[in-house]
Design a protein around this motif. Structure first.
Motif, PDB file in Angstrom:
ATOM      1  N   SER A   1       0.811  -1.219   0.000  1.00 12.57           N
ATOM      2  CA  SER A   1       0.000   0.000   0.000  1.00 12.57           C
ATOM      3  C   SER A   1       0.840   1.262   0.000  1.00 12.57           C
ATOM      4  O   SER A   1       0.362   2.335  -0.369  1.00 12.57           O
ATOM      5  CB  SER A   1      -0.924   0.017   1.226  1.00 12.57           C
ATOM      6  N   ALA A   2       2.102   1.169   0.430  1.00 13.56           N
ATOM      7  CA  ALA A   2       2.900   2.370   0.664  1.00 13.56           C
ATOM      8  C   ALA A   2       3.657   2.864  -0.566  1.00 13.56           C
ATOM      9  O   ALA A   2       4.451   3.794  -0.461  1.00 13.56           O
ATOM     10  CB  ALA A   2       3.888   2.121   1.812  1.00 13.56           C
ATOM     11  N   GLY A   3       3.435   2.283  -1.712  1.00 15.10           N
ATOM     12  CA  GLY A   3       4.171   2.736  -2.895  1.00 15.10           C
ATOM     13  C   GLY A   3       3.470   3.883  -3.596  1.00 15.10           C
ATOM     14  O   GLY A   3       2.263   3.873  -3.789  1.00 15.10           O
ATOM     15  N   VAL A   4       4.228   4.907  -3.954  1.00 14.20           N
ATOM     16  CA  VAL A   4       3.684   6.010  -4.748  1.00 14.20           C
ATOM     17  C   VAL A   4       4.800   6.539  -5.633  1.00 14.20           C
ATOM     18  O   VAL A   4       5.940   6.665  -5.193  1.00 14.20           O
ATOM     19  CB  VAL A   4       3.109   7.133  -3.850  1.00 14.20           C
ATOM     20  N   GLU A   5       4.509   6.785  -6.900  1.00  8.07           N
ATOM     21  CA  GLU A   5       5.533   7.223  -7.841  1.00  8.07           C
ATOM     22  C   GLU A   5       5.374   8.708  -8.147  1.00  8.07           C
ATOM     23  O   GLU A   5       4.262   9.213  -8.270  1.00  8.07           O
ATOM     24  CB  GLU A   5       5.473   6.384  -9.118  1.00  8.07           C
ATOM     25  N   LEU A   6       6.505   9.391  -8.288  1.00  6.97           N
ATOM     26  CA  LEU A   6       6.516  10.855  -8.386  1.00  6.97           C
ATOM     27  C   LEU A   6       5.805  11.379  -9.622  1.00  6.97           C
ATOM     28  O   LEU A   6       5.332  12.524  -9.631  1.00  6.97           O
ATOM     29  CB  LEU A   6       7.954  11.371  -8.344  1.00  6.97           C
ATOM     30  N   GLN A   7       5.720  10.587 -10.672  1.00  8.15           N
ATOM     31  CA  GLN A   7       5.107  11.061 -11.915  1.00  8.15           C
ATOM     32  C   GLN A   7       3.602  10.807 -11.977  1.00  8.15           C
ATOM     33  O   GLN A   7       2.955  11.154 -12.954  1.00  8.15           O
ATOM     34  CB  GLN A   7       5.797  10.411 -13.124  1.00  8.15           C
ATOM     35  N   ALA A   8       3.052  10.212 -10.908  1.00  6.49           N
ATOM     36  CA  ALA A   8       1.624   9.891 -10.875  1.00  6.49           C
ATOM     37  C   ALA A   8       0.899  10.752  -9.852  1.00  6.49           C
ATOM     38  O   ALA A   8       1.468  11.110  -8.819  1.00  6.49           O
ATOM     39  CB  ALA A   8       1.440   8.406 -10.534  1.00  6.49           C
ATOM     40  N   PRO A   9      -0.368  11.084 -10.091  1.00 10.17           N
ATOM     41  CA  PRO A   9      -1.129  11.873  -9.113  1.00 10.17           C
ATOM     42  C   PRO A   9      -1.237  11.139  -7.783  1.00 10.17           C
ATOM     43  O   PRO A   9      -1.391   9.917  -7.742  1.00 10.17           O
ATOM     44  CB  PRO A   9      -2.506  12.014  -9.771  1.00 10.17           C
ATOM     45  N   PHE A  10      -1.179  11.904  -6.684  1.00  7.39           N
ATOM     46  CA  PHE A  10      -1.252  11.319  -5.351  1.00  7.39           C
ATOM     47  C   PHE A  10      -2.212  12.124  -4.494  1.00  7.39           C
ATOM     48  O   PHE A  10      -2.132  13.344  -4.427  1.00  7.39           O
ATOM     49  CB  PHE A  10       0.127  11.309  -4.701  1.00  7.39           C
ATOM     50  N   GLY A  11      -3.105  11.418  -3.820  1.00  8.99           N
ATOM     51  CA  GLY A  11      -4.057  12.050  -2.917  1.00  8.99           C
ATOM     52  C   GLY A  11      -5.142  11.067  -2.543  1.00  8.99           C
ATOM     53  O   GLY A  11      -5.207   9.968  -3.103  1.00  8.99           O
ATOM     54  N   GLY A  12      -5.978  11.451  -1.591  1.00  8.91           N
ATOM     55  CA  GLY A  12      -6.949  10.508  -1.066  1.00  8.91           C
ATOM     56  C   GLY A  12      -8.387  10.913  -1.264  1.00  8.91           C
ATOM     57  O   GLY A  12      -8.711  11.967  -1.808  1.00  8.91           O
ATOM     58  N   MET A  13      -9.242  10.030  -0.782  1.00 12.17           N
ATOM     59  CA  MET A  13     -10.677  10.271  -0.741  1.00 12.17           C
ATOM     60  C   MET A  13     -11.108  10.416   0.721  1.00 12.17           C
ATOM     61  O   MET A  13     -10.328  10.237   1.631  1.00 12.17           O
ATOM     62  CB  MET A  13     -11.435   9.123  -1.421  1.00 12.17           C
ATOM     63  N   LYS A  14     -12.369  10.753   0.915  1.00 10.64           N
ATOM     64  CA  LYS A  14     -12.936  10.903   2.259  1.00 10.64           C
ATOM     65  C   LYS A  14     -12.075  11.864   3.096  1.00 10.64           C
ATOM     66  O   LYS A  14     -11.678  12.924   2.591  1.00 10.64           O
ATOM     67  CB  LYS A  14     -13.131   9.525   2.893  1.00 10.64           C
ATOM     68  N   LYS A  15     -11.770  11.517   4.343  1.00 13.47           N
ATOM     69  CA  LYS A  15     -11.052  12.448   5.213  1.00 13.47           C
ATOM     70  C   LYS A  15      -9.548  12.491   4.963  1.00 13.47           C
ATOM     71  O   LYS A  15      -8.826  13.211   5.647  1.00 13.47           O
ATOM     72  CB  LYS A  15     -11.294  12.095   6.679  1.00 13.47           C
ATOM     73  N   SER A  16      -9.087  11.755   3.973  1.00 14.38           N
ATOM     74  CA  SER A  16      -7.649  11.725   3.722  1.00 14.38           C
ATOM     75  C   SER A  16      -7.131  12.966   3.007  1.00 14.38           C
ATOM     76  O   SER A  16      -5.928  13.230   3.037  1.00 14.38           O
ATOM     77  CB  SER A  16      -7.277  10.483   2.900  1.00 14.38           C
ATOM     78  N   SER A  17      -7.998  13.709   2.351  1.00 14.06           N
ATOM     79  CA  SER A  17      -7.500  14.868   1.614  1.00 14.06           C
ATOM     80  C   SER A  17      -8.619  15.863   1.354  1.00 14.06           C
ATOM     81  O   SER A  17      -9.790  15.618   1.666  1.00 14.06           O
ATOM     82  CB  SER A  17      -6.886  14.444   0.276  1.00 14.06           C
ATOM     83  N   SER A  18      -8.224  16.981   0.765  1.00 13.46           N
ATOM     84  CA  SER A  18      -9.200  17.985   0.340  1.00 13.46           C
ATOM     85  C   SER A  18      -9.631  17.737  -1.098  1.00 13.46           C
ATOM     86  O   SER A  18     -10.155  18.624  -1.760  1.00 13.46           O
ATOM     87  CB  SER A  18      -8.598  19.390   0.469  1.00 13.46           C
ATOM     88  N   HIS A  19      -9.360  16.517  -1.586  1.00 12.40           N
ATOM     89  CA  HIS A  19      -9.811  16.045  -2.899  1.00 12.40           C
ATOM     90  C   HIS A  19      -9.023  16.637  -4.058  1.00 12.40           C
ATOM     91  O   HIS A  19      -9.426  16.494  -5.214  1.00 12.40           O
ATOM     92  CB  HIS A  19     -11.314  16.270  -3.080  1.00 12.40           C
ATOM     93  N   SER A  20      -7.905  17.275  -3.766  1.00 13.64           N
ATOM     94  CA  SER A  20      -6.993  17.673  -4.830  1.00 13.64           C
ATOM     95  C   SER A  20      -5.901  16.611  -4.925  1.00 13.64           C
ATOM     96  O   SER A  20      -5.855  15.676  -4.131  1.00 13.64           O
ATOM     97  CB  SER A  20      -6.393  19.044  -4.532  1.00 13.64           C
ATOM     98  N   ARG A  21      -5.014  16.746  -5.891  1.00 17.27           N
ATOM     99  CA  ARG A  21      -3.959  15.766  -6.094  1.00 17.27           C
ATOM    100  C   ARG A  21      -2.601  16.456  -6.197  1.00 17.27           C
ATOM    101  O   ARG A  21      -2.492  17.572  -6.704  1.00 17.27           O
ATOM    102  CB  ARG A  21      -4.219  14.945  -7.364  1.00 17.27           C
ATOM    103  N   GLU A  22      -1.596  15.754  -5.701  1.00 15.73           N
ATOM    104  CA  GLU A  22      -0.216  16.235  -5.760  1.00 15.73           C
ATOM    105  C   GLU A  22       0.573  15.367  -6.732  1.00 15.73           C
ATOM    106  O   GLU A  22       0.146  14.287  -7.120  1.00 15.73           O
ATOM    107  CB  GLU A  22       0.438  16.170  -4.383  1.00 15.73           C
ATOM    108  N   GLN A  23       1.757  15.842  -7.093  1.00 14.52           N
ATOM    109  CA  GLN A  23       2.737  15.127  -7.917  1.00 14.52           C
ATOM    110  C   GLN A  23       2.265  14.933  -9.365  1.00 14.52           C
ATOM    111  O   GLN A  23       1.103  15.132  -9.703  1.00 14.52           O
ATOM    112  CB  GLN A  23       3.122  13.793  -7.279  1.00 14.52           C
ATOM    113  N   GLY A  24       3.234  14.554 -10.204  1.00 14.92           N
ATOM    114  CA  GLY A  24       2.948  14.339 -11.612  1.00 14.92           C
ATOM    115  C   GLY A  24       2.375  15.581 -12.280  1.00 14.92           C
ATOM    116  O   GLY A  24       2.529  16.705 -11.806  1.00 14.92           O
TER     117      GLY A  24
END
Length: 482
Positions: free
Chosen positions: A442-465
């Motif tokens: 679950s802990a893998g995330v690549e810098l060229q891909a969008p990163f962010g969560g749903m529900k209470k994990s984020s404000s629904h925007s995306r970082e990276q890529g």
């Protein structure tokens, strides 16, 4: 003992109050790794004003020129990779190999966003007026406040600052106090690249003064924040109240589903890596392990055999797999959740205690911990622990497994181990998470891909890529007629 200063308008300066605070090594509380400024609102105001004055000229030099400076920043960081990684290990505890890998990831992120200076920023759109030209372009926000946590003290500041700078914004960075010395070294590398004075500013201090000050400041056009759910909400509400743009990443309670047809050895290795590496101090760390009842006992036996072999200690020593919790406060939080798990009826099958033998009594070490018989109503199944604690849960079907996986307020990352195509497709469709991974931790995330969560994990925007441009710029539609 080195004292690190604030960077404001191109100069390293002491805080207005003349006060500093020490940062200690979580592997040895007697080791103060450096002092940082205990800054005031006056310091923050100076940094924001410097950024505001510098931003317009920075915007005008153009994307390719900004990209060239980011390339130089990448080179500067790469030259000091061992120095920065060692400080990261000493200051926040992750092992040196992990810290070096994270620092090299920072180098790669800088190079990726350096390339953004040569990529398109808009589209030509047909106009109903045949004699007109209509197109879109992108405008930077202006001054961006960057508030970062201690668990990735190189990668997270860089994946926020690099796109902000590449797209023409000026930055004020406020790092977590627990990792401020490491952040200072990163800023030193970036400054060496030759950013104009005021484009990049660095102010250390408490979250209540500097972090909240950025959220409230009328001249800070955008706030990008990674941290706890509680603080993130406060930052977002403050920015919203004054019309600022905000981006929040606020953690997770991430599941791994192990189907009855899974490759068990692969699933066990990924569960341990995803849940216990970095002492479980990742927002994408595996926390809940949802296992099909047909293979539950076999999976648990294999998991425990490997967990028992984990070496705990100072991350600067060879052969150490898991370092300390980042601070005494974090250690106490983890231990309190372990006690909650026991009191709620979960069975502690391994670990659960502070590690003090073999000279580790001055550090904040805890054993990797595994609970069995966890139910979804327990605190250890619902709340983010941010420590090396795995909660095993038994499931009777894939439908039930996905239901359990979704039965939390967070939705950052999730993974599944299965060889069944239908299981994979159901998981991809039905999992309420911003990052879903199949046959990978679950802990893998690549810098060229969008990163962010749903529900209470984020404000629904995306970082990276390429997604980063959506937050750090505004679309401007242009209509031209001769």
């Amino acid at each position: 003992m080195t004292t690190y200063k604030n960077l404001i308008n191109g100069e390293w300066v002491d805080g207005a109050a003349g006060e500093t605070t020490g940062s200690i090594n979580p592997a040895n509380a007697d080791d103060n790794v450096g002092n940082v400024q205990k800054s005031t609102k006056e310091d923050l105001d100076k940094a924001v004003q410097a950024a505001k004055q510098a931003q317009k000229e920075w915007q005008k030099i153009g994307g390719p020129a900004r990209g060239n400076i980011l390339h130089k920043a990448a080179d500067a960081l790469e030259k000091r990779v061992d120095e920065v990684a060692e400080m990261m290990t000493r200051e926040m505890g992750k092992t040196f190999p992990e810290a070096k890998g994270e620092t090299m990831r920072g180098v790669a992120i800088l190079r990726y966003y350096a390339g953004e200076g040569m990529r398109k920023v808009g589209d030509v759109i047909p106009s109903t007026d045949k004699d007109a030209l209509m197109f879109t372009t992108r405008a930077p926000l202006g001054v961006v406040g960057v508030i970062t946590p201690w668990n990735f003290p190189v990668a997270i500041p860089i994946w926020k600052m690099a796109p902000a700078l590449a797209y023409g914004n000026a930055v004020v960075l406020k790092p977590a106090s627990e990792a401020a010395v490491t952040a200072a070294k990163v800023v030193e590398c970036l400054e060496e690249a030759g950013f104009p004075a005021g484009v990049l500013n660095f102010v250390t201090g408490s979250g209540s003064v500097i972090g909240q000050g950025l959220a409230d400041h009328p001249d800070v056009a955008g706030i990008t924040f990674t941290g706890s759910d509680t603080v993130g909400k406060q930052v977002g509400q403050s920015a919203l109240a004054r019309g600022g743009k905000y981006q929040l990443e606020m953690g997770g309670k991430n599941p791994v589903i192990v189907a009855k047809d899974a490759d068990l050895d692969l699933a066990v290795d990924a569960t341990i890596s995803g849940g216990l590496k970095s002492t479980g101090q990742k927002c994408t760390a595996t926390s809940r392990v949802i296992v099909a009842e047909e293979i539950y006992d076999e999976f648990k036996e294999k998991l425990l055999d490997k967990v028992k072999d984990i070496s705990v200690g100072d991350g600067m020593k060879e052969g150490i797999w898991m370092g300390p919790c980042s601070s005494e406060g974090q250690l106490n939080t983890v231990l309190s959740y372990i006690e909650k798990g026991k009191s709620e009826g979960a069975e502690l099958v391994y670990g659960g205690s502070r590690v003090t033998e073999d000279g580790l009594d001055k550090g904040f070490f805890v054993q990797p911990t595994v609970f069995d018989g966890v139910t979804t109503d327990m605190a250890i199944a619902q709340e983010e622990i941010f420590g090396p604690v795995l909660a095993l849960m038994k499931t009777s079907s894939m439908e039930d497994a996905i239901k359990l996986a979704n039965d939390v307020e967070f939705g950052l990352s999730a993974s599944i181990f299965t060889t069944n195509i239908q299981n994979m497709l159901s998981f991809i469709d039905d999992m309420e998470a911003g990052l879903v991974r199949v046959n990978a931790e679950s802990a893998g995330v690549e810098l060229q891909a969008p990163f962010g969560g749903m529900k209470k994990s984020s404000s629904h925007s995306r970082e990276q890529g390429e997604a980063a441009i959506e937050f750090f710029t505004s679309i401007k539609t242009v209509f031209v007629k001769g």
